[in-house]
Design an enzyme around this catalytic site. Structure first.
Site, PDB file in Angstrom:
ATOM      1  N   LEU A 179       0.817  -1.211   0.000  1.00 26.34           N
ATOM      2  CA  LEU A 179       0.000   0.000   0.000  1.00 26.34           C
ATOM      3  C   LEU A 179       0.857   1.270   0.000  1.00 26.34           C
ATOM      4  CD1 LEU A 179      -2.789  -0.988   2.572  1.00 26.34           C
ATOM      5  CD2 LEU A 179      -2.710  -1.377   0.102  1.00 26.34           C
ATOM      6  N   HIS A 180       0.440   2.225  -0.826  1.00 23.52           N
ATOM      7  CA  HIS A 180       1.095   3.537  -0.868  1.00 23.52           C
ATOM      8  C   HIS A 180       0.020   4.599  -0.708  1.00 23.52           C
ATOM      9  CE1 HIS A 180      -0.512   3.558  -4.906  1.00 23.52           C
ATOM     10  NE2 HIS A 180       0.178   2.472  -5.213  1.00 23.52           N
ATOM     11  N   ASP A 181       0.432   5.864  -0.811  1.00 26.20           N
ATOM     12  CA  ASP A 181      -0.537   6.947  -0.564  1.00 26.20           C
ATOM     13  C   ASP A 181      -1.703   6.936  -1.551  1.00 26.20           C
ATOM     14  OD1 ASP A 181       0.878   7.701   1.599  1.00 26.20           O
ATOM     15  OD2 ASP A 181       1.713   9.545   0.739  1.00 26.20           O
ATOM     16  N   HIS A 195      -3.294   4.203  -2.612  1.00 25.04           N
ATOM     17  CA  HIS A 195      -4.289   3.320  -1.989  1.00 25.04           C
ATOM     18  C   HIS A 195      -4.955   4.023  -0.805  1.00 25.04           C
ATOM     19  CE1 HIS A 195      -1.468   0.057  -3.572  1.00 25.04           C
ATOM     20  NE2 HIS A 195      -2.619  -0.244  -4.130  1.00 25.04           N
ATOM     21  N   GLU A 200      -7.852   6.106 -10.691  1.00 20.15           N
ATOM     22  CA  GLU A 200      -7.815   6.419 -12.129  1.00 20.15           C
ATOM     23  C   GLU A 200      -6.452   6.077 -12.726  1.00 20.15           C
ATOM     24  OE1 GLU A 200      -8.995  10.508 -12.430  1.00 20.15           O
ATOM     25  OE2 GLU A 200     -11.123   9.982 -12.442  1.00 20.15           O
ATOM     26  N   ASP A 203      -5.194   3.276 -12.911  1.00 18.63           N
ATOM     27  CA  ASP A 203      -5.510   2.124 -13.765  1.00 18.63           C
ATOM     28  C   ASP A 203      -6.856   2.402 -14.423  1.00 18.63           C
ATOM     29  OD1 ASP A 203      -3.234   0.374 -13.074  1.00 18.63           O
ATOM     30  OD2 ASP A 203      -4.095   0.500 -11.080  1.00 18.63           O
ATOM     31  N   SER A 206       2.591   3.819  -7.530  1.00 15.47           N
ATOM     32  CA  SER A 206       2.285   2.439  -7.923  1.00 15.47           C
ATOM     33  C   SER A 206       3.127   1.516  -7.061  1.00 15.47           C
ATOM     34  CB  SER A 206       2.666   2.240  -9.393  1.00 15.47           C
ATOM     35  OG  SER A 206       2.717   0.864  -9.689  1.00 15.47           O
ATOM     36  N   SER A 207       2.557   0.359  -6.721  1.00 15.16           N
ATOM     37  CA  SER A 207       3.336  -0.617  -5.942  1.00 15.16           C
ATOM     38  C   SER A 207       4.565  -1.049  -6.727  1.00 15.16           C
ATOM     39  CB  SER A 207       2.466  -1.839  -5.627  1.00 15.16           C
ATOM     40  OG  SER A 207       1.268  -1.416  -5.028  1.00 15.16           O
ATOM     41  N   ARG A 208       4.478  -1.017  -8.045  1.00 20.91           N
ATOM     42  CA  ARG A 208       5.612  -1.424  -8.885  1.00 20.91           C
ATOM     43  C   ARG A 208       6.799  -0.473  -8.783  1.00 20.91           C
ATOM     44  NH1 ARG A 208       4.261  -5.352 -12.719  1.00 20.91           N
ATOM     45  NH2 ARG A 208       2.045  -5.726 -12.641  1.00 20.91           N
TER      46      ARG A 208
HETATM   47  O1  PAF Z   1      -5.568  -2.735  -9.015  1.00 17.41           O
HETATM   48  C1  PAF Z   1      -5.253  -3.756  -8.368  1.00 17.41           C
HETATM   49  O2  PAF Z   1      -4.502  -3.714  -7.391  1.00 17.41           O
HETATM   50  C2  PAF Z   1      -5.831  -5.109  -8.798  1.00 17.41           C
HETATM   51  O3  PAF Z   1      -5.940  -5.198 -10.172  1.00 17.41           O
HETATM   52  C3  PAF Z   1      -7.174  -5.429  -8.107  1.00 17.41           C
HETATM   53  C4  PAF Z   1      -8.254  -4.474  -8.534  1.00 17.41           C
HETATM   54  C5  PAF Z   1      -7.005  -5.401  -6.603  1.00 17.41           C
HETATM   55  C6  PAF Z   1      -7.631  -6.842  -8.508  1.00 17.41           C
HETATM   56  O4  PAF Z   1      -6.718  -7.804  -8.115  1.00 17.41           O
END
Ligand code: PAF
Length: 284
Positions: free
Chosen positions: A35-37, A39, A150, A152, A187-189
């Site tokens: 989790l980041h800001d 989320h 948004e 994604d 992004s978590s990435r």
């Molecule tokens: O955006 C995400 O982290 C994932 O695609 C989700 C919506 C949790 C589904 O696994």
């Protein structure tokens, strides 16, 4: 206060049934953890809208088309739970893989059309995996509202369509992308970027803003894309999956923003696939 982590469907059902009996609205924030800001902004939006908030943490194997990507995906559950403490989240739903997909699991949820382009074209099966797990998460959490970033945008549109088409009764709320101070979309990435790559990563958003300025000046995409690709190559984005202007609603390709549009990009920097999108004002 620490947030209860629920791993058994029966325990989750008992909890949500009590809330529903009491007439409380349930908001869900689906995540894969790390989790980041970005989320946390979804959690804050959920707290405003719903009486009860569930954050789901499940690294969904069905949406990874590359086994290494799944293996390397950051997993930081303890830290995630700590980050959620100050938000008054009611529960974390973190099922094990075989609870989500028991042996013999054989159902697939697929949203046609919207998933043929952008990430759908480069990550076969990805959106089927997302649609399948999101359908399950909506049912499991008995949610009234669900909060998606948004960042994604294609996923957000796919989930909106899914909820409507299957009468899931969940209102899907889109929330703005949260950016680092240098413009990089959270992004978590981003955790996978080396220090060197992290310094170069904001160039993706800068180049997109340059295209946005060109579009605002009335120049069409075919004129703006080649120099943008060169600029990205110079910044070591060696593979660009797409850099496209598309309709917000249908995701159809556009040359200029004659209807509500977004500019979408996906590109690899030092082996990490970064995606971003920005709103483009309608012109003409
Ligand atoms: O955006 C995400 O982290 C994932 O695609 C989700 C919506 C949790 C589904 O696994």
């Amino acid at each position: 206060m620490s947030v209860p982590i629920i791993r058994e469907p029966a325990a989750l059902r008992a909890m949500t049934a009590g809330w529903r009996r009491a007439g409380e609205a349930i908001g869900v924030v689906p995540t894969m953890g790390a989790l980041h800001d970005g989320h946390l902004s979804l959690v804050a939006a959920a707290k405003q809208r719903a009486d009860r908030v569930i954050v789901t943490i499940f690294v969904n194997p069905k949406q990874f088309n590359n086994p290494d990507d799944l293996k390397n995906y950051p997993r930081t559950e303890e830290e995630d739970a700590r980050k959620l403490e100050r938000f008054g989240v009611d529960a974390i739903w973190a099922p094990e893989g075989d609870i989500m997909y028991p042996p013999g699991f054989s159902t697939n949820v697929s949203v046609a059309g919207l998933t043929d382009v952008l990430c759908g074209a480069y990550r076969p099966g990805h959106f089927d995996g997302v649609a399948t797990v999101v359908t399950k998460l909506f049912r499991q959490t008995a949610a009234d509202f669900a909060f998606f970033g948004e960042k994604d945008f294609q996923q957000l549109q796919v989930v909106r369509r899914l909820s409507r088409d299957l009468d899931l009764g969940v209102e899907v709320v889109g929330c703005p992308t949260i950016r680092e101070i240098d413009g990089l979309a959270m992004s978590s990435r981003n955790l996978l970027l080396s220090d060197r790559a992290r310094v170069k990563a904001p160039r993706l958003h800068e180049v997109m803003e340059e295209i946005a300025a060109g579009l605002a000046a009335g120049r069409p995409m075919p004129e703006l894309v080649p120099p943008a690709l060169l600029a990205l190559e110079k910044a070591d984005f060696l593979k660009v999956d797409y850099l496209e202007l598309r309709s917000c609603n249908t995701l159809a390709l556009l040359e200029s923003p004659r209807e509500p549009a977004r500019l979408f990009a996906a590109a690899y920097l030092a082996g990490v696939r970064l995606i971003d999108n920005i709103d483009i004002p309608v012109r003409g």
